[in-house]
Design a protein around this motif. Structure first.
Motif, mmCIF file in Angstrom:
data_model
loop_
_atom_site.group_PDB
_atom_site.id
_atom_site.type_symbol
_atom_site.label_atom_id
_atom_site.label_comp_id
_atom_site.label_asym_id
_atom_site.label_seq_id
_atom_site.Cartn_x
_atom_site.Cartn_y
_atom_site.Cartn_z
ATOM 1 N N CYS A 1 66.089 82.527 -3.968
ATOM 2 C CA CYS A 1 66.367 82.001 -2.626
ATOM 3 C C CYS A 1 66.055 83.028 -1.548
ATOM 4 C CB CYS A 1 67.827 81.562 -2.524
ATOM 5 S SG CYS A 1 68.190 80.042 -3.428
ATOM 6 N N LEU B 1 62.187 83.280 -1.306
ATOM 7 C CA LEU B 1 61.563 82.120 -0.664
ATOM 8 C C LEU B 1 62.167 81.806 0.703
ATOM 9 C CD1 LEU B 1 61.203 79.700 -3.725
ATOM 10 C CD2 LEU B 1 59.498 81.236 -2.753
ATOM 11 N N ILE C 1 65.169 80.780 1.447
ATOM 12 C CA ILE C 1 65.968 79.551 1.429
ATOM 13 C C ILE C 1 67.316 79.830 2.083
ATOM 14 C CG2 ILE C 1 67.002 77.744 0.003
ATOM 15 C CD1 ILE C 1 63.985 77.760 -0.117
ATOM 16 N N THR D 1 66.926 72.169 0.617
ATOM 17 C CA THR D 1 65.561 72.552 0.980
ATOM 18 C C THR D 1 64.635 72.241 -0.185
ATOM 19 O OG1 THR D 1 66.071 74.288 2.601
ATOM 20 C CG2 THR D 1 64.017 74.509 1.403
ATOM 21 N N ALA E 1 61.056 73.183 -1.773
ATOM 22 C CA ALA E 1 59.918 74.098 -1.764
ATOM 23 C C ALA E 1 58.730 73.343 -2.345
ATOM 24 C CB ALA E 1 60.219 75.335 -2.598
ATOM 25 N N ILE F 1 55.036 73.503 -3.700
ATOM 26 C CA ILE F 1 54.247 74.566 -4.310
ATOM 27 C C ILE F 1 52.932 74.013 -4.844
ATOM 28 C CG2 ILE F 1 54.276 76.348 -6.106
ATOM 29 C CD1 ILE F 1 57.452 75.861 -5.974
ATOM 30 N N THR G 1 54.001 78.874 -2.716
ATOM 31 C CA THR G 1 54.778 77.986 -1.857
ATOM 32 C C THR G 1 54.023 77.759 -0.558
ATOM 33 O OG1 THR G 1 56.804 78.901 -2.794
ATOM 34 C CG2 THR G 1 57.018 77.610 -0.779
ATOM 35 N N ASP H 1 54.701 75.012 1.687
ATOM 36 C CA ASP H 1 55.423 74.300 2.747
ATOM 37 C C ASP H 1 56.864 74.093 2.311
ATOM 38 O OD1 ASP H 1 55.937 72.971 5.076
ATOM 39 O OD2 ASP H 1 54.547 71.311 4.734
ATOM 40 N N TYR H 2 57.715 73.721 3.268
ATOM 41 C CA TYR H 2 59.125 73.465 2.994
ATOM 42 C C TYR H 2 59.569 72.199 3.712
ATOM 43 C CZ TYR H 2 59.304 78.429 1.601
ATOM 44 O OH TYR H 2 59.079 79.640 1.005
ATOM 45 N N LYS I 1 58.073 74.694 9.039
ATOM 46 C CA LYS I 1 57.418 75.588 8.095
ATOM 47 C C LYS I 1 57.982 76.984 8.297
ATOM 48 C CE LYS I 1 53.273 75.001 6.781
ATOM 49 N NZ LYS I 1 51.827 74.964 6.623
ATOM 50 N N LYS J 1 56.589 83.380 6.274
ATOM 51 C CA LYS J 1 56.880 84.255 5.144
ATOM 52 C C LYS J 1 57.285 85.656 5.602
ATOM 53 C CE LYS J 1 53.814 81.831 1.958
ATOM 54 N NZ LYS J 1 52.649 81.945 1.066
#
Length: 257
Positions: free
Chosen positions: A166, A169, A171, A176, A178, A180, A185, A187-188, A239, A242
């Motif tokens: 988590c 990523l 989170i 949520t 994820a 992939i 990954t 998009d969310y 989105k 990162k």
């Protein structure tokens, strides 16, 4: 004086009557204009349907003519190509099923997550928490989509039992998803914001959202959410950057917490 008052009363009545006639006439004209607009719109729609039907018929006629002009050898080659394509499709389906596609299932640990993602090109993983009611809503829709889109693997993982993943990523909000592709990954789906911001969103709406991320084979119109107004909800998605550092404490998207 009595005659004068009588004349004035008659004049006022005449004015009111004329206004009433004008109001009625205006209402009639507006109704006629509305009826005319409806008729025009109906004719336009009928014409568009007619043109679409004509295009489909022409395409079918061309295909039939093409088949009629083929000799037996060409027809046999066409048949073989279709059988090979069908065979390949069945083999692909069996391969997906052998890797756990076709069902929505929970994985027990973070280690399993990496192995599952490595095996499949498209993966949807739901990070959930037992005490969050909206995770149960998400479960219901993902169960349906997992059976429909066997080209994609659908998983769920308890966020409280996977702190390292988590954090990696980013989170923070529960639930949520994820999304992939090829082990990365892309998009969310964070909470229900992209789904109309309501607990009553449809399975088709979630399907559309996953289609926008190209994580499933979606055949609908990506430009508009099903059964919802594009103007109201738009097509902007959440989105996660990162490079953004997010906290470790999970926020719940449910009003129950």
């Amino acid at each position: 004086m009595k005659r004068l008052r009588g004349k004035l009363s008659w004049s006022r009545a005449a004015v009111v009557t004329r206004k009433s006639f004008r109001s009625a006439e205006t209402t009639f004209q507006l109704k006629m204009a509305a009826d005319t607009s409806v008729d025009i719109l109906q004719k336009v729609l009928e014409n568009e349907i007619l043109q679409s039907t004509k295009v489909v018929e022409e395409h079918l006629d061309a295909e039939i003519q093409k088949l009629d002009q083929m000799d037996e050898d060409e027809l046999e080659r066409l048949k073989q190509r279709r059988l090979e394509a069908l065979k390949k499709s069945q083999q692909q389906k069996q391969e997906w099923l052998s890797k756990g596609h076709g069902e929505y299932r929970e994985i027990p640990s973070e280690r399993d997550f990496f192995q599952e993602v490595k095996e499949s090109k498209n993966v949807v993983c739901h990070f959930y928490r037992d005490t969050t009611f909206r995770c149960q809503i998400m479960d219901k829709h993902l169960t349906v989509l997992a059976k429909k889109h066997i080209e994609t693997k659908f998983l769920k993982l308890n966020a409280e039992k996977s702190p390292f993943l988590c954090e990696r990523l980013r989170i923070k909000v529960i639930p949520t998803l994820a999304l992939i592709r090829d082990g990365k990954t892309q998009d969310y789906v964070v909470g229900f914001t992209d789904l109309g911001n309501t607990d009553d969103f449809t399975t088709e709406t979630l399907e559309w959202r996953l289609g926008c991320a190209d994580v499933i084979n979606y055949s609908g119109n990506l430009m508009e959410p099903p059964f919802q107004s594009q103007k109201k909800y738009g097509t902007s998605f959440t989105k996660l950057d990162k490079k953004t550092i997010r906290g470790k404490i999970y926020d719940s998207d449910s009003d129950d917490d």
